[in-house]
Scaffold this active site. Structure first.
Site, PDB file in Angstrom:
ATOM      1  N   LYS A  11      74.451 149.029  69.645  1.00  0.00           N
ATOM      2  CA  LYS A  11      74.351 150.388  69.110  1.00  0.00           C
ATOM      3  C   LYS A  11      74.728 151.455  70.140  1.00  0.00           C
ATOM      4  O   LYS A  11      74.151 152.532  70.197  1.00  0.00           O
ATOM      5  CB  LYS A  11      72.949 150.655  68.550  1.00  0.00           C
ATOM      6  CG  LYS A  11      72.466 149.607  67.553  1.00  0.00           C
ATOM      7  CD  LYS A  11      73.496 149.317  66.476  1.00  0.00           C
ATOM      8  CE  LYS A  11      73.787 150.515  65.586  1.00  0.00           C
ATOM      9  NZ  LYS A  11      74.873 150.234  64.586  1.00  0.00           N
TER      10      LYS A  11
ATOM     11  N   GLY B 289      78.132 152.385  70.486  1.00  0.00           N
ATOM     12  CA  GLY B 289      79.490 152.803  70.185  1.00  0.00           C
ATOM     13  C   GLY B 289      80.499 151.679  70.204  1.00  0.00           C
ATOM     14  O   GLY B 289      81.688 151.909  70.398  1.00  0.00           O
TER      15      GLY B 289
ATOM     16  N   HIS C  72      77.967 141.720  73.864  1.00  0.00           N
ATOM     17  CA  HIS C  72      76.788 142.512  74.211  1.00  0.00           C
ATOM     18  C   HIS C  72      76.048 141.876  75.404  1.00  0.00           C
ATOM     19  O   HIS C  72      74.976 142.356  75.788  1.00  0.00           O
ATOM     20  CB  HIS C  72      75.801 142.578  73.040  1.00  0.00           C
ATOM     21  CG  HIS C  72      76.255 143.428  71.888  1.00  0.00           C
ATOM     22  ND1 HIS C  72      76.973 144.591  72.032  1.00  0.00           N
ATOM     23  CD2 HIS C  72      76.055 143.274  70.539  1.00  0.00           C
ATOM     24  CE1 HIS C  72      77.201 145.118  70.838  1.00  0.00           C
ATOM     25  NE2 HIS C  72      76.654 144.342  69.922  1.00  0.00           N
TER      26      HIS C  72
ATOM     27  N   SER D 229      69.046 154.330  66.979  1.00  0.00           N
ATOM     28  CA  SER D 229      70.082 153.649  66.207  1.00  0.00           C
ATOM     29  C   SER D 229      69.767 152.163  66.043  1.00  0.00           C
ATOM     30  O   SER D 229      69.955 151.588  64.960  1.00  0.00           O
ATOM     31  CB  SER D 229      71.439 153.833  66.896  1.00  0.00           C
ATOM     32  OG  SER D 229      72.478 153.284  66.115  1.00  0.00           O
TER      33      SER D 229
ATOM     34  N   PHE E 265      84.182 160.102  63.820  1.00  0.00           N
ATOM     35  CA  PHE E 265      83.073 159.451  63.126  1.00  0.00           C
ATOM     36  C   PHE E 265      83.233 159.561  61.612  1.00  0.00           C
ATOM     37  O   PHE E 265      83.004 158.594  60.870  1.00  0.00           O
ATOM     38  CB  PHE E 265      81.737 160.063  63.559  1.00  0.00           C
ATOM     39  CG  PHE E 265      80.547 159.412  62.920  1.00  0.00           C
ATOM     40  CD1 PHE E 265      80.025 158.235  63.426  1.00  0.00           C
ATOM     41  CD2 PHE E 265      79.961 159.954  61.783  1.00  0.00           C
ATOM     42  CE1 PHE E 265      78.938 157.610  62.816  1.00  0.00           C
ATOM     43  CE2 PHE E 265      78.875 159.344  61.173  1.00  0.00           C
ATOM     44  CZ  PHE E 265      78.364 158.173  61.695  1.00  0.00           C
TER      45      PHE E 265
ATOM     46  N   LYS F 277      74.795 158.539  61.901  1.00  0.00           N
ATOM     47  CA  LYS F 277      75.143 159.915  62.244  1.00  0.00           C
ATOM     48  C   LYS F 277      76.135 159.991  63.398  1.00  0.00           C
ATOM     49  O   LYS F 277      76.947 160.910  63.468  1.00  0.00           O
ATOM     50  CB  LYS F 277      73.882 160.704  62.615  1.00  0.00           C
ATOM     51  CG  LYS F 277      72.891 160.864  61.482  1.00  0.00           C
ATOM     52  CD  LYS F 277      71.822 161.876  61.803  1.00  0.00           C
ATOM     53  CE  LYS F 277      71.016 161.507  63.042  1.00  0.00           C
ATOM     54  NZ  LYS F 277      69.982 162.507  63.370  1.00  0.00           N
ATOM     55  N   GLY F 278      76.029 159.059  64.355  1.00  0.00           N
ATOM     56  CA  GLY F 278      76.923 159.079  65.494  1.00  0.00           C
ATOM     57  C   GLY F 278      76.723 160.266  66.392  1.00  0.00           C
ATOM     58  O   GLY F 278      77.637 160.719  67.082  1.00  0.00           O
TER      59      GLY F 278
END
Length: 277
Positions: free
Chosen positions: A49, A51, A109, A139, A243, A272-273
C-alpha cells in the site's frame, strides 16, 4: 488482530525469518529463494500500500514510450510478475518471471533480508517507493478489510497496535523502509517517496492547487531506466498515471479480480491516493 471472522475467514500468515507472509508464499519459499535474477532485471520494491500499482503503471508507460494502447495489453498484475506470489494450481510469480524475455520488470514487497540472493549477486536495478507510515497504515487497514485472503484486521484500534508492532504481512513498515534506505548507496537503488510523486503545486497565497506535478519524479525513473523521452511523452505519462485515470482504468483498478478475493463493495482497491485526515 482477529484470526477469523464470522464468515470463517482464516488466518493466512506464517513466519519466515521473523516476517509474516502468506501461507502459500511460505510453502513456495525454496523456489522463491532460488530464483535466478538477471543483470538487466528491474525490480519494483515497495511495502504494501505504498503506491505499487502507481509506480508499475509509470514504469510500464516508460517502457512502452508512452503508448497507452500497449499498456492496455494486460491487467497490471500480469505485466510485472510478483516474485513471492503463489496460489496453486496457478503459475507462481517465479514461474511467470521465468517465462519472460529480458529485460524483465518484476515486483516484490519483500524486505531486503528476504530477497532472493541472486538479485544482489547480479547487481540488478531496484526501484523503491516509500510512503509515510500514517497513510500507509490507513490504506493497509482498508485493504485487509476487503482482501479475503488476508486476516481480518479487526477494529481500527486493534489494527493500529498490530501495524505498529509489525505483525502484518511483510513485516514492520519501519524495518522495511529502513532496510532499503540503508542499502541504497551500495546497490543500484532509486529510492523515491510517494509524497514527492504526489507533489501539489502551490498558488500565490500558498494554498494547494488541484494540479499535481509528479513529472520531476517520473523523469528520475526515466533516467534510472536508461531511457530518453521527450516532453510530450512525459506529459502523456503524467496524465495517464493520474489517480483519477487509474481508478477508472480496469487494467489498473483490480476490478477484474473476483469478489471472493477482493471485495470492493467493502472498500475500493484504489480509495483516495492522498493524505489521510
Amino acid at each position: 488482530m482477529a484470526l477469523t471472522t464470522e464468515l470463517g475467514r482464516q488466518l493466512q500468515l506464517r513466519e519466515v525469518g521473523g516476517i509474516l507472509l502468506q501461507a502459500a508464499t511460505v510453502d513456495n519459499w525454496s523456489e522463491i529463494q532460488h530464483f535466478e535474477a538477471k543483470p538487466d532485471d528491474l525490480l519494483i520494491c515497495t511495502y504494501p500500500k505504498s503506491g505499487t500499482t502507481w509506480i508499475q503503471e509509470i514504469v510500464d508507460m516508460i517502457e512502452q514510450n508512452g503508448d497507452v494502447a500497449k499498456c492496455q495489453r494486460a491487467i497490471i498484475q500480469h505485466r510485472h510478475p510478483f516474485i513471492e506470489w503463489a496460489r496453486p494450481p496457478q503459475p507462481s510469480g517465479v514461474e511467470k518471471a521465468n517465462t519472460m524475455p529480458s529485460p524483465r520488470t518484476l515486483r516484490t514487497h519483500l524486505p531486503t533480508q528476504l530477497l532472493p540472493p541472486s538479485f544482489w549477486e547480479n547487481n540488478c536495478k531496484f526501484l523503491y517507493v516509500a510512503r509515510n507510515a500514517k497513510d500507509c497504515m490507513v490504506s493497509y487497514y482498508h485493504f485487509q478489510r476487503m482482501n479475503q485472503v488476508l486476516p481480518d484486521p479487526g477494529t481500527w484500534e486493534e489494527y493500529f497496535e498490530t501495524f505498529i508492532s509489525g505483525k502484518v504481512g511483510w513485516g514492520s513498515w519501519f524495518d522495511h523502509v529502513k532496510g532499503w534506505w540503508e542499502i541504497k548507496d551500495r546497490y543500484q537503488v532509486l529510492f523515491l517517496f510517494y509524497e514527492d510523486m504526489k507533489r501539489v503545486s502551490k498558488g500565490p497565497s500558498e494554498e494547494p492547487l488541484q494540479t499535481q506535478d509528479p513529472k520531476c519524479e517520473i523523469q528520475k525513473v526515466v533516467q534510472f531506466m536508461g531511457k530518453s523521452l521527450d516532453e510530450t511523452v512525459l506529459d502523456e505519462i503524467v496524465q495517464e498515471t493520474s489517480f483519477e485515470k487509474m481508478k477508472e482504468n480496469p487494467m489498473t483498478n483490480r476490478s477484474t479480480v473476483p469478489k471472493f478475493i477482493l471485495d470492493q463493495s467493502i472498500s475500493p482497491f484504489m480509495r483516495k491516493g492522498e493524505d489521510s485526515p
